[in-house]
Design a protein around this motif. Structure first.
Motif, PDB file in Angstrom:
ATOM      1  N   TYR A 190      31.489  13.405  27.161  1.00 56.67           N
ATOM      2  CA  TYR A 190      31.727  12.542  26.246  1.00 56.67           C
ATOM      3  C   TYR A 190      30.547  12.512  24.806  1.00 56.67           C
ATOM      4  N   SER A 191      29.916  13.647  24.937  1.00 61.00           N
ATOM      5  CA  SER A 191      28.767  13.580  23.996  1.00 61.00           C
ATOM      6  C   SER A 191      29.039  13.706  22.504  1.00 61.00           C
ATOM      7  N   ASP A 192      30.357  14.264  22.236  1.00 62.29           N
ATOM      8  CA  ASP A 192      30.869  14.170  20.820  1.00 62.29           C
ATOM      9  C   ASP A 192      31.104  12.668  20.359  1.00 62.29           C
ATOM     10  N   GLU A 193      31.486  11.919  21.487  1.00 57.96           N
ATOM     11  CA  GLU A 193      31.956  10.440  21.113  1.00 57.96           C
ATOM     12  C   GLU A 193      30.879   9.447  21.215  1.00 57.96           C
ATOM     13  N   MET A 194      29.839   9.862  21.585  1.00 56.82           N
ATOM     14  CA  MET A 194      28.701   8.881  21.941  1.00 56.82           C
ATOM     15  C   MET A 194      27.746   8.987  20.705  1.00 56.82           C
ATOM     16  N   SER A 195      27.166   7.850  20.231  1.00 56.47           N
ATOM     17  CA  SER A 195      26.266   7.748  19.131  1.00 56.47           C
ATOM     18  C   SER A 195      24.878   7.706  19.682  1.00 56.47           C
ATOM     19  N   ALA A 196      23.928   7.618  18.810  1.00 49.38           N
ATOM     20  CA  ALA A 196      22.522   7.552  19.205  1.00 49.38           C
ATOM     21  C   ALA A 196      22.243   6.237  20.055  1.00 49.38           C
ATOM     22  N   ALA A 197      23.325   5.237  19.548  1.00 50.27           N
ATOM     23  CA  ALA A 197      22.910   3.823  20.053  1.00 50.27           C
ATOM     24  C   ALA A 197      23.678   3.648  21.315  1.00 50.27           C
ATOM     25  N   ASP A 198      24.339   4.601  21.922  1.00 49.42           N
ATOM     26  CA  ASP A 198      24.865   4.607  23.252  1.00 49.42           C
ATOM     27  C   ASP A 198      26.219   3.888  22.959  1.00 49.42           C
ATOM     28  N   LYS A 199      26.777   4.120  21.847  1.00 54.53           N
ATOM     29  CA  LYS A 199      28.119   3.694  21.671  1.00 54.53           C
ATOM     30  C   LYS A 199      29.182   4.643  21.491  1.00 54.53           C
ATOM     31  N   PHE A 200      30.215   4.094  22.065  1.00 53.06           N
ATOM     32  CA  PHE A 200      31.263   5.183  22.245  1.00 53.06           C
ATOM     33  C   PHE A 200      32.354   4.871  21.264  1.00 53.06           C
ATOM     34  N   SER A 201      32.799   6.006  20.727  1.00 51.04           N
ATOM     35  CA  SER A 201      34.068   5.839  19.544  1.00 51.04           C
ATOM     36  C   SER A 201      35.174   6.266  20.189  1.00 51.04           C
ATOM     37  N   CYS A 202      36.229   5.369  20.068  1.00 49.23           N
ATOM     38  CA  CYS A 202      37.631   5.703  20.496  1.00 49.23           C
ATOM     39  C   CYS A 202      38.350   6.642  19.603  1.00 49.23           C
ATOM     40  N   LEU A 203      38.244   7.817  19.459  1.00 47.85           N
ATOM     41  CA  LEU A 203      38.499   8.544  18.512  1.00 47.85           C
ATOM     42  C   LEU A 203      40.284   8.913  18.528  1.00 47.85           C
ATOM     43  N   THR A 204      40.300   9.368  19.922  1.00 50.40           N
ATOM     44  CA  THR A 204      41.749   9.662  20.034  1.00 50.40           C
ATOM     45  C   THR A 204      42.218   8.918  21.412  1.00 50.40           C
ATOM     46  N   GLY A 205      43.359   8.257  21.436  1.00 48.54           N
ATOM     47  CA  GLY A 205      43.616   7.562  22.490  1.00 48.54           C
ATOM     48  C   GLY A 205      44.267   8.268  23.759  1.00 48.54           C
ATOM     49  N   GLY A 206      44.809   7.753  24.762  1.00 51.43           N
ATOM     50  CA  GLY A 206      45.214   8.093  25.853  1.00 51.43           C
ATOM     51  C   GLY A 206      44.050   8.847  26.963  1.00 51.43           C
ATOM     52  N   ILE A 207      42.872   8.322  26.766  1.00 55.26           N
ATOM     53  CA  ILE A 207      41.753   8.875  27.627  1.00 55.26           C
ATOM     54  C   ILE A 207      40.967   7.576  27.984  1.00 55.26           C
TER      55      ILE A 207
END
Length: 494
Positions: free
Chosen positions: A196-213
């Motif tokens: 999930y490295s692409d979806e994680m930011s420096a502030a340990d926030k996860f971005s739900c870019l595409t659903g179904g996961i």
């Protein structure tokens, strides 16, 4: 409203109310007493729902739900309230559609039609709904519009992840612009999976870019802090978290090598525990050694072809091989101690043991040298009153291959006289034997010639009957007969 053939009985006066919450109210003001039979018309009070089914043969009406009210309880001034129960079509979003539990319906969400329906509802027969593909995911995980909380966690992952804010319901809406985020905090020695490295930011926030996961969870991890001595871990720098499914490879600096090859792979076996610990791994300086076929090492190096700094072994030449210095007399022992140090050079070990020939010592004979290297000539010197034959003196003796070299030794002159006497006697006996054989040949030849010329003699008869071939016998038969006749006439015969 009147009954066609009973208008004289009065009007039916009633009201039907449809509410936004799908409730239905029937209010009856006046109900005349009439007589209705099943032959006239099916009379019922309630609801009936159906849909059309078009087949190649005909049009069918499929009634899948019907609600009848007891007519005996209906009279003037009465009312009936039909309360709408929850149904699939009342749900307008995917998550609630796929997670709701209704007693009479199995709801399914069609993302293409943006509709929640059960398999018998009107919506399920629309073209867009029929083009939907339904999978077998867990309830709440069928929606491509959301990222959802994981349901199947390993035992060591339970309670290791904290989401802020806590999703309720346990989903967050996907947004390709990255505006839908959730903060993920992990327990000590746990971290978010690297996938999930692409979806994680420096502030340990996860971005739900595409659903179904699934939303990422915290898994056990190890913090790589200290690099191996004189080496590094391939592709990883100190301060990086190592996942349990990743195997790290240790690379040593140039001129260094691991003594134990088992330390080459590092794995996170437990939270915070790297095995083996990189801080305890040491890449040592080494010396490259070859293993010549004409020498042995004692002890045998643990790492074939290499010695580590500080290792000491003994190199001993094989049989019929020796160090050049040993053969030349400048080295006492036919062995060499190898001590691996920073400036050690063992590149010529395979050439240090050279083959030699060793000559056995004999009395009255001096060989130079007694131990000769390959290609070296050996000379022979005899003591007084000893000798070599002329052929032995003229022959060259050279060490051609490692091993014992067989060359003649000097003999005493008395042995020479005995040899000469023996040689003379041998020659005399040979001459006598030849004369004897020639004599026998002459005697036998004379006898054969006599028998041939005198066939009537005992020797001739013996030779004819016993020794000569049949053709010879036939050839000499007439001569034999003539001889007999001649003898007969000479004796006074007819």
């Amino acid at each position: 409203m009147q009954i066609a053939n009973q208008s004289e009985k009065g009007n039916f006066t009633f009201q039907l109310q449809l509410h936004k919450n799908n409730d239905i109210v029937f209010a009856y003001k006046e109900l005349p007493v009439v007589t209705l039979t099943a032959e006239d018309h099916e009379n019922a009070i309630g609801l009936s729902d159906a849909f059309h089914m078009v087949t190649p043969a005909h049009l069918m009406i499929h009634v899948y739900h019907k609600l009848d009210v007891n007519k005996t309880k209906i009279q003037s001034g009465s009312s009936i309230v039909l309360k709408a129960l929850p149904s699939c079509t009342m749900i307008k979003d995917c998550y609630n559609c796929t997670t709701v539990t209704l007693p009479d319906f199995e709801c399914r969400w069609c993302g293409k039609a943006q509709t929640c329906s059960d398999k018998h509802g009107d919506a399920s027969h629309s073209k867009s709904y029929q083009q939907c593909q339904f999978n077998n995911k867990e309830k709440g995980q069928m929606c491509d519009e959301y990222c959802y909380l994981p349901t199947n966690l390993d035992a060591d992952e339970v309670g290791r992840t904290t989401y802020t804010p806590t999703p309720d319901p346990p989903i967050i809406l996907a947004n390709p612009n990255g505006t839908s985020k959730i903060k993920i905090d992990c327990a000590t020695n746990y971290s978010v999976s690297v996938r999930y490295s692409d979806e994680m930011s420096a502030a340990d926030k996860f971005s739900c870019l595409t659903g179904g996961i699934e939303l990422p969870t915290c898994r056990k991890s190890c913090l790589y802090t200290t690099a191996p001595t004189n080496g590094e871990v391939h592709g990883v720098t100190p301060g990086v978290t190592v996942k349990p499914d990743k195997v790290l490879k240790v690379n040593c600096n140039i001129g260094h090598r691991l003594r134990n090859k088992d330390n080459r792979n590092i794995t996170c076996i437990d939270p915070g525990v790297l095995e083996p610990d990189p801080a305890n791994i040491k890449c040592e300086k080494h010396c490259t050694i070859k293993h010549p076929h004409n020498a042995e090492y004692n002890p045998v190096p643990e790492d074939t072809g290499f010695l580590h700094e500080g290792d000491v072994i003994t190199m001993t030449c094989a049989d019929n091989y020796a160090f050049d210095a040993f053969l030349r007399g400048t080295q006492q022992n036919n062995s060499l101690i190898l001590n691996c140090q920073e400036d050690s050079d063992f590149s010529n070990l395979d050439k240090m043991c050279v083959g030699y020939c060793k000559v056995a010592q004999h009395p009255n004979t001096t060989y130079e040298p007694l131990i000769a290297m390959i290609g070296q000539k050996i000379t022979i010197k005899c003591a007084n009153n000893t000798y070599l034959t002329q052929a032995e003196v003229e022959k060259e003796y050279v060490c051609e291959q490692p091993g014992p070299l067989m060359i003649p030794s000097c003999r005493a002159e008395s042995d020479q006289k005995a040899e000469e006497s023996s040689s003379t006697t041998s020659h005399s006996l040979t001459i006598l034997l030849i004369i004897f054989i020639l004599t026998i040949v002459c005697i036998v030849g004379g006898w054969v010639l006599y028998a041939y010329r005198n066939p009537t003699s005992p020797s001739g008869l013996f030779l004819i009957e016993k020794c000569r071939p049949w053709t010879w016998r036939s050839h000499t038969y007439s001569r034999h007969q003539e001889s007999l006749a001649e003898s007969y006439y000479m004796d006074g015969g007819i």
